[in-house]
Design a protein around this motif. Structure first.
Motif, mmCIF file in Angstrom:
data_model
loop_
_atom_site.group_PDB
_atom_site.id
_atom_site.type_symbol
_atom_site.label_atom_id
_atom_site.label_comp_id
_atom_site.label_asym_id
_atom_site.label_seq_id
_atom_site.Cartn_x
_atom_site.Cartn_y
_atom_site.Cartn_z
ATOM 1 N N TYR A 1 -11.026 -2.807 -2.341
ATOM 2 C CA TYR A 1 -11.603 -1.476 -1.730
ATOM 3 C C TYR A 1 -13.041 -1.311 -1.414
ATOM 4 O O TYR A 1 -13.313 -0.489 -0.477
ATOM 5 C CB TYR A 1 -11.187 -0.223 -2.856
ATOM 6 C CG TYR A 1 -9.599 0.047 -2.899
ATOM 7 C CD1 TYR A 1 -9.138 0.611 -1.686
ATOM 8 C CD2 TYR A 1 -8.794 -0.329 -3.904
ATOM 9 C CE1 TYR A 1 -7.487 0.824 -1.559
ATOM 10 C CE2 TYR A 1 -7.297 0.147 -4.025
ATOM 11 C CZ TYR A 1 -6.972 0.836 -2.967
ATOM 12 O OH TYR A 1 -5.485 1.069 -2.736
ATOM 13 N N ASN B 1 0.963 -1.370 -0.159
ATOM 14 C CA ASN B 1 -0.026 -0.037 -0.169
ATOM 15 C C ASN B 1 0.893 1.355 -0.166
ATOM 16 O O ASN B 1 1.643 1.580 1.109
ATOM 17 C CB ASN B 1 -0.927 0.185 1.274
ATOM 18 C CG ASN B 1 -1.878 1.194 1.345
ATOM 19 O OD1 ASN B 1 -1.509 2.195 1.016
ATOM 20 N ND2 ASN B 1 -3.082 0.991 1.804
ATOM 21 N N THR C 1 -8.423 -5.506 -7.282
ATOM 22 C CA THR C 1 -8.494 -4.373 -6.240
ATOM 23 C C THR C 1 -9.699 -3.435 -6.071
ATOM 24 O O THR C 1 -9.932 -3.361 -4.873
ATOM 25 C CB THR C 1 -7.339 -3.287 -6.875
ATOM 26 O OG1 THR C 1 -7.915 -2.721 -8.261
ATOM 27 C CG2 THR C 1 -5.979 -3.734 -6.837
ATOM 28 N N THR D 1 -11.879 3.642 -5.542
ATOM 29 C CA THR D 1 -10.870 3.353 -6.163
ATOM 30 C C THR D 1 -10.791 3.537 -7.743
ATOM 31 O O THR D 1 -12.241 3.393 -8.315
ATOM 32 C CB THR D 1 -10.304 1.794 -6.130
ATOM 33 O OG1 THR D 1 -9.036 1.691 -6.844
ATOM 34 C CG2 THR D 1 -11.222 0.812 -6.355
ATOM 35 N N TYR E 1 -1.038 3.080 -9.421
ATOM 36 C CA TYR E 1 -0.125 1.758 -9.095
ATOM 37 C C TYR E 1 1.162 1.957 -9.847
ATOM 38 O O TYR E 1 1.116 2.462 -10.994
ATOM 39 C CB TYR E 1 -1.067 0.526 -9.343
ATOM 40 C CG TYR E 1 -1.349 0.290 -10.864
ATOM 41 C CD1 TYR E 1 -0.603 -0.421 -11.514
ATOM 42 C CD2 TYR E 1 -2.610 0.721 -11.365
ATOM 43 C CE1 TYR E 1 -0.916 -0.848 -13.068
ATOM 44 C CE2 TYR E 1 -2.722 0.424 -12.747
ATOM 45 C CZ TYR E 1 -1.928 -0.317 -13.373
ATOM 46 O OH TYR E 1 -2.223 -0.634 -14.690
ATOM 47 N N SER F 1 -2.291 2.327 -4.764
ATOM 48 C CA SER F 1 -3.078 3.248 -4.174
ATOM 49 C C SER F 1 -4.441 3.280 -4.721
ATOM 50 O O SER F 1 -4.365 2.819 -5.779
ATOM 51 C CB SER F 1 -2.393 4.649 -4.231
ATOM 52 O OG SER F 1 -2.435 5.239 -5.427
ATOM 53 N N PRO F 2 -5.383 3.884 -4.243
ATOM 54 C CA PRO F 2 -6.803 3.804 -4.801
ATOM 55 C C PRO F 2 -6.876 4.645 -6.155
ATOM 56 O O PRO F 2 -7.655 4.096 -6.931
ATOM 57 C CB PRO F 2 -7.657 4.760 -3.807
ATOM 58 C CG PRO F 2 -6.926 4.740 -2.505
ATOM 59 C CD PRO F 2 -5.386 4.619 -2.885
#
Length: 140
Positions: A98, A37, A94, A105, A134, A130-131
């Motif tokens: 999330y 993360n 992902t 995201t 990447y 990250s949201p």
């Protein structure tokens, strides 16, 4: 007393051999992944990852797993299948992660396509996440 020492020595040698064999089995697996993360700098547990192989014009699912508490899947390639030269992809789910975290995201899935050679090398694919962004690369 000698019998007790001999028994303890045998047990220690057996445990060491079993641990080495288990570690060797993981090392022989040609594919691992790791998710970190970027917001927290911590490993990301609980992300489903799918492994697909391109066969003609279609992607065929070979395996899937979920990242552990260290953000890793150390043996993603199916144990019963021999690695072959070709095109593969790992798909990090992902969006599902999330959604469970009640966080928005931009990327519901992150597919990472790569070529594998059947030469016994290990392939490690880290994902820095990250949201809304990447990064990935071939690790070791």
């Amino acid at each position: 007393m000698k019998t007790s020492y001999a028994l303890i020595a045998t047990l220690l040698m057996t445990a060491g051999t079993s641990a080495f064999a288990a570690q060797s089995a993981v090392v022989k697996n040609p594919l691992s992944v790791h998710v970190l993360n970027l917001q927290t700098g911590q490993p990301t547990a609980g992300i489903e990852v799918e492994l697909d192989q391109k066969q003609q014009d279609n992607w065929v699912k070979l395996a899937s797993g979920v990242t552990d508490n260290n953000g890793r899947i150390s043996a993603l390639f199916p144990q019963e299948k021999a690695a072959s030269t070709g095109s593969y992809r790992v798909v990090f789910k992902t969006g599902d992660f999330y959604k469970k975290e009640n966080q928005k995201t931009f990327f519901p899935e992150i597919p990472v396509e790569f070529n594998m050679d059947a030469n016994g090398e290990h392939y490690h694919i880290p994902l820095l996440l990250s949201p809304f962004g990447y990064s990935t690369y071939r690790g070791n």
